[in-house]
Scaffold this active site. Structure first.
Site, mmCIF file in Angstrom:
data_model
loop_
_atom_site.group_PDB
_atom_site.id
_atom_site.type_symbol
_atom_site.label_atom_id
_atom_site.label_comp_id
_atom_site.label_asym_id
_atom_site.label_seq_id
_atom_site.Cartn_x
_atom_site.Cartn_y
_atom_site.Cartn_z
ATOM 1 N N HIS A 12 40.202 -81.729 32.052
ATOM 2 C CA HIS A 12 39.973 -82.917 32.559
ATOM 3 C C HIS A 12 39.614 -83.854 31.399
ATOM 4 O O HIS A 12 38.526 -83.993 30.935
ATOM 5 C CB HIS A 12 38.689 -83.087 33.530
ATOM 6 C CG HIS A 12 38.921 -82.114 34.807
ATOM 7 N ND1 HIS A 12 39.189 -83.028 35.893
ATOM 8 C CD2 HIS A 12 38.894 -81.087 35.427
ATOM 9 C CE1 HIS A 12 39.353 -82.334 37.035
ATOM 10 N NE2 HIS A 12 39.168 -80.896 36.658
ATOM 11 N N CYS B 296 44.559 -81.300 35.965
ATOM 12 C CA CYS B 296 43.963 -79.794 36.580
ATOM 13 C C CYS B 296 44.865 -79.575 37.856
ATOM 14 O O CYS B 296 45.875 -79.068 37.828
ATOM 15 C CB CYS B 296 42.284 -80.120 37.112
ATOM 16 S SG CYS B 296 41.440 -78.439 37.125
ATOM 17 N N GLU C 208 39.452 -86.877 31.420
ATOM 18 C CA GLU C 208 38.386 -88.020 31.879
ATOM 19 C C GLU C 208 36.823 -87.669 31.899
ATOM 20 O O GLU C 208 36.041 -88.292 31.957
ATOM 21 C CB GLU C 208 38.655 -88.493 33.243
ATOM 22 C CG GLU C 208 38.400 -87.523 34.374
ATOM 23 C CD GLU C 208 39.374 -86.323 34.825
ATOM 24 O OE1 GLU C 208 40.276 -85.939 33.588
ATOM 25 O OE2 GLU C 208 39.189 -85.860 35.824
#
Ligand code: MN
Length: 259
Positions: A226, A121, A228
């Site tokens: 993202h 990001c 994650e």
């Protein structure tokens, strides 16, 4: 034989001195979002937060990076437009030049040491700016007919589709995949590319750049989403594991080259 454990550094997010804050009043805090660190460690690498070096100290960012095998640039606040030759179009978009300077120094030192970099990001935007590229300060203001790339209410549950550039690294990483669904939590985006960066994915709806890779021997790759934050139980979302694995493989190669 088990390979030696990789040590991956994650650059810090900054909470600058805030006289309203009850804890550590007037102090600068360096922090890490937990799920990013857990994602980095999900394949067995150890993750470490890299503090900013003191201004007058007998060590530098190079020393902090020396025991590490790679660098992850995480998400967070806007990159300061002043770092790509612009003035903020709105006071809210002035970014954090202090964090930028710290991360650009880390990134340059990491690349000079031949160690891989992965941007997430803000991290991909920082990579682009450090290599001389520019950003849209605000997608809704500056990109015509833009898709909604950030929704404060649903946060990481805001999704859109990306298309992989045929034949590029990301497409090779996911054989047979042309399009993928990813989350979107950003209001800045790459406008002009930094030196030697190539686009590997774009938003299908509006063409916004969603992944770039450095061409050449040093591994530097970044994604605008993202990975994650993706729920591993949701099979409709792109699995970020191959992206992490490729980065860790590059870290292992870089470690081998060093010894
Ligand atoms: Mn997006």
């Amino acid at each position: 034989m088990t390979a030696a454990r990789l040590n991956i550094g994650i650059s810090a997010c900054f909470l600058h001195a805030d006289p309203q804050r009850q804890v550590f009043n007037g102090k600068t805090l360096l922090y890490l979002e937990e799920s990013l660190s857990h994602w980095v460690m999900s394949q067995g690498a150890a993750a470490f937060l890299i503090p900013s070096p003191p201004r007058r100290a007998p060590l530098a960012v190079e020393d902090l990076l020396a025991p590490l095998d790679g660098l992850v640039l995480p998400g967070g606040v806007d990159v300061a437009p002043t770092n790509y030759g612009e003035t903020p179009l709105h006071p809210d978009w002035a970014g954090d030049p202090v964090r930028d300077a710290y991360e650009i120094a880390l990134l340059r030192a990491c690349m000079a040491q031949g160690k891989p970099v992965l941007g997430v990001c803000r991290g991909v935007q920082l990579l682009n700016v450090a290599l001389g590229g520019t950003l849209y300060q605000d997608i809704p203001t500056q990109v015509t007919a833009a898709h909604r790339h950030r929704d404060r209410d649903v946060y990481e549950h805001n999704f859109h589709t990306i298309a992989f550039e045929p034949g590029a690294g990301l497409a090779r990483l996911y054989p047979g995949v042309r399009n993928a669904k990813i989350n979107s939590v950003h209001h800045q985006a790459i406008k002009t590319l930094g030196k030697n960066l190539a686009v590997e994915a774009r938003c299908v709806e509006d063409g916004v750049i969603e992944a770039v890779r450095l061409q050449g021997d040093t591994y530097a790759f970044g994604v605008q989403w993202h990975p994650e934050f993706h729920d591993p139980r949701d099979a409709s979302l792109l699995d970020g594991a191959p992206i992490l694995q490729e980065f860790l493989d590059a870290a292992m190669v870089a470690r081998g080259a060093k010894t």
